[in-house]
Design a protein around this motif. Structure first.
Motif, PDB file in Angstrom:
ATOM      1  N   ASP A 227       0.864  -1.176   0.000  1.00 57.93           N
ATOM      2  CA  ASP A 227       0.000   0.000   0.000  1.00 57.93           C
ATOM      3  C   ASP A 227       0.908   1.236   0.000  1.00 57.93           C
ATOM      4  O   ASP A 227       1.836   1.317  -0.789  1.00 57.93           O
ATOM      5  N   ARG A 228       0.630   2.170   0.895  1.00 55.09           N
ATOM      6  CA  ARG A 228       1.519   3.335   0.995  1.00 55.09           C
ATOM      7  C   ARG A 228       2.039   3.452   2.423  1.00 55.09           C
ATOM      8  O   ARG A 228       2.283   4.548   2.925  1.00 55.09           O
ATOM      9  N   ARG A 229       2.218   2.293   3.083  1.00 52.06           N
ATOM     10  CA  ARG A 229       2.566   2.302   4.501  1.00 52.06           C
ATOM     11  C   ARG A 229       3.903   1.648   4.806  1.00 52.06           C
ATOM     12  O   ARG A 229       4.487   1.887   5.863  1.00 52.06           O
ATOM     13  N   LEU A 230       4.405   0.789   3.924  1.00 51.30           N
ATOM     14  CA  LEU A 230       5.578  -0.013   4.258  1.00 51.30           C
ATOM     15  C   LEU A 230       6.372  -0.338   3.001  1.00 51.30           C
ATOM     16  O   LEU A 230       5.805  -0.706   1.970  1.00 51.30           O
ATOM     17  N   VAL A 231       7.690  -0.195   3.106  1.00 53.35           N
ATOM     18  CA  VAL A 231       8.611  -0.650   2.062  1.00 53.35           C
ATOM     19  C   VAL A 231       9.533  -1.689   2.686  1.00 53.35           C
ATOM     20  O   VAL A 231      10.069  -1.467   3.775  1.00 53.35           O
ATOM     21  N   ILE A 232       9.701  -2.823   2.001  1.00 49.66           N
ATOM     22  CA  ILE A 232      10.631  -3.850   2.470  1.00 49.66           C
ATOM     23  C   ILE A 232      11.764  -3.985   1.456  1.00 49.66           C
ATOM     24  O   ILE A 232      11.529  -4.139   0.259  1.00 49.66           O
ATOM     25  N   VAL A 233      12.981  -3.885   1.970  1.00 47.35           N
ATOM     26  CA  VAL A 233      14.189  -3.995   1.159  1.00 47.35           C
ATOM     27  C   VAL A 233      15.036  -5.126   1.729  1.00 47.35           C
ATOM     28  O   VAL A 233      15.277  -5.173   2.938  1.00 47.35           O
ATOM     29  N   GLU A 234      15.494  -6.026   0.868  1.00 50.08           N
ATOM     30  CA  GLU A 234      16.336  -7.129   1.319  1.00 50.08           C
ATOM     31  C   GLU A 234      17.789  -6.869   0.933  1.00 50.08           C
ATOM     32  O   GLU A 234      18.089  -6.536  -0.216  1.00 50.08           O
ATOM     33  N   THR A 235      18.684  -6.998   1.909  1.00 53.27           N
ATOM     34  CA  THR A 235      20.114  -7.016   1.624  1.00 53.27           C
ATOM     35  C   THR A 235      20.617  -8.419   1.962  1.00 53.27           C
ATOM     36  O   THR A 235      19.864  -9.268   2.434  1.00 53.27           O
ATOM     37  N   ILE A 236      21.884  -8.665   1.747  1.00 50.56           N
ATOM     38  CA  ILE A 236      22.420  -9.993   2.031  1.00 50.56           C
ATOM     39  C   ILE A 236      22.342 -10.318   3.514  1.00 50.56           C
ATOM     40  O   ILE A 236      22.025 -11.445   3.904  1.00 50.56           O
TER      41      ILE A 236
END
Length: 282
Positions: A227-236
């Motif tokens: 939605d416009r509430r959460l961003v998930i970013v994956e790093t190693i």
């Protein structure tokens, strides 16, 4: 709307219920072993109460599963929405199953998911065989238990959301994701066939950024916007959960700029078909 804290707490509760069921115990039997009220067992496994570390340790030991303590403690740590950096080492101490349950719950509680993938097929679009190879490889890389069967089952359950009329999915893939092959050739061919058939599907917008496309901004890494509430970013080494308005708006702009350079519909199918034709199936 359900908060992300509640989503993560429900996922932890679902894991507790799963462990109790696998042990062949009713809630009242486990409560008796723990010396708790049955209502406490119910609240914890229904995500109505936040457990303590001691609660989780007691739960694991009452089931004769002390090996599961690190996984449960990692899921508990993930309840802290103020914690932006979530160590994969802690989250996946007991394998991928628990984190995939969180993914199921997040998807259930989201109306629109937008995502960018640079070098692999998004989990929502993966075939079981492709997902299996990915989970096996990650388990080996991270040195964690290979709970692959359970992780694949939950990933497939998550994909049921693709057919929910109240949801929409807008994804952009770099063309490299069609060629980077983490799996045997026949598995990749089946995966590309699935991707080809998703193009144009109602509620799914799938764009491919071709090699050589001019970009207003290059693709730095994969990310998903809920939605416009959460961003998930994956790093190693870790997973970032970004909830600040400025962070979300910045990633929305990045996604929009990249989406401008993507091909959709028939041109996207041609790109997928070209990658499929490049595979040596002899």
């Amino acid at each position: 709307m359900t908060t992300d804290f509640q989503t993560a707490r429900e996922a932890l509760g679902a894991r507790l219920r799963e462990l109790r069921t696998e042990a062949g115990l009713e809630g009242k039997d486990l409560a008796a072993r723990l010396g708790w009220q049955t209502s406490k067992v119910s609240r914890l496994q229904n995500g109505k109460q936040t457990p303590t570390r001691d609660d989780l340790t007691a739960w694991a030991r009452a089931l004769d599963r002390p090996d599961i303590e690190p996984e449960l403690h990692g899921l508990l740590a993930g309840l802290d929405m103020k914690q932006r950096n979530r160590s994969w080492r802690k989250q996946l101490a007991g394998g991928h199953r628990g984190r995939q349950e969180i993914a199921v719950r997040l998807t259930e509680n989201t109306q629109q998911i937008r995502g960018l993938e640079v070098s692999r097929i998004p989990g929502l679009f993966q075939t079981p065989e492709y997902a299996r190879v990915v989970f096996d490889s990650l388990a080996e890389f991270r040195g964690i238990p290979a709970t692959t069967d359970a992780a694949v089952e939950k990933r497939m359950r998550r994909q049921e959301a693709l057919y929910d009329p109240d949801k929409s999915f807008r994804f952009v893939l770099c063309e490299a994701a069609l060629y980077h092959r983490p799996c045997p050739v026949d598995v990749m061919a089946e995966q590309l066939d699935r991707l080809y058939n998703l193009v144009g599907q109602k509620r799914v917008e799938l764009g491919i950024i071709p090699f050589g496309a001019q970009l207003r901004r290059t693709a730095p890494h994969a990310f998903w916007i809920y939605d416009r509430r959460l961003v998930i970013v994956e790093t190693i080494s870790e997973e970032l959960w970004l909830t600040g308005d400025e962070d979300v708006q910045l990633y929305e702009r990045a996604w929009e700029w990249l989406a401008e350079s993507a091909e959709y519909g028939a041109p996207a199918r041609r790109l997928i078909g070209r990658a499929r034709a490049s595979l040596d199936l002899s």
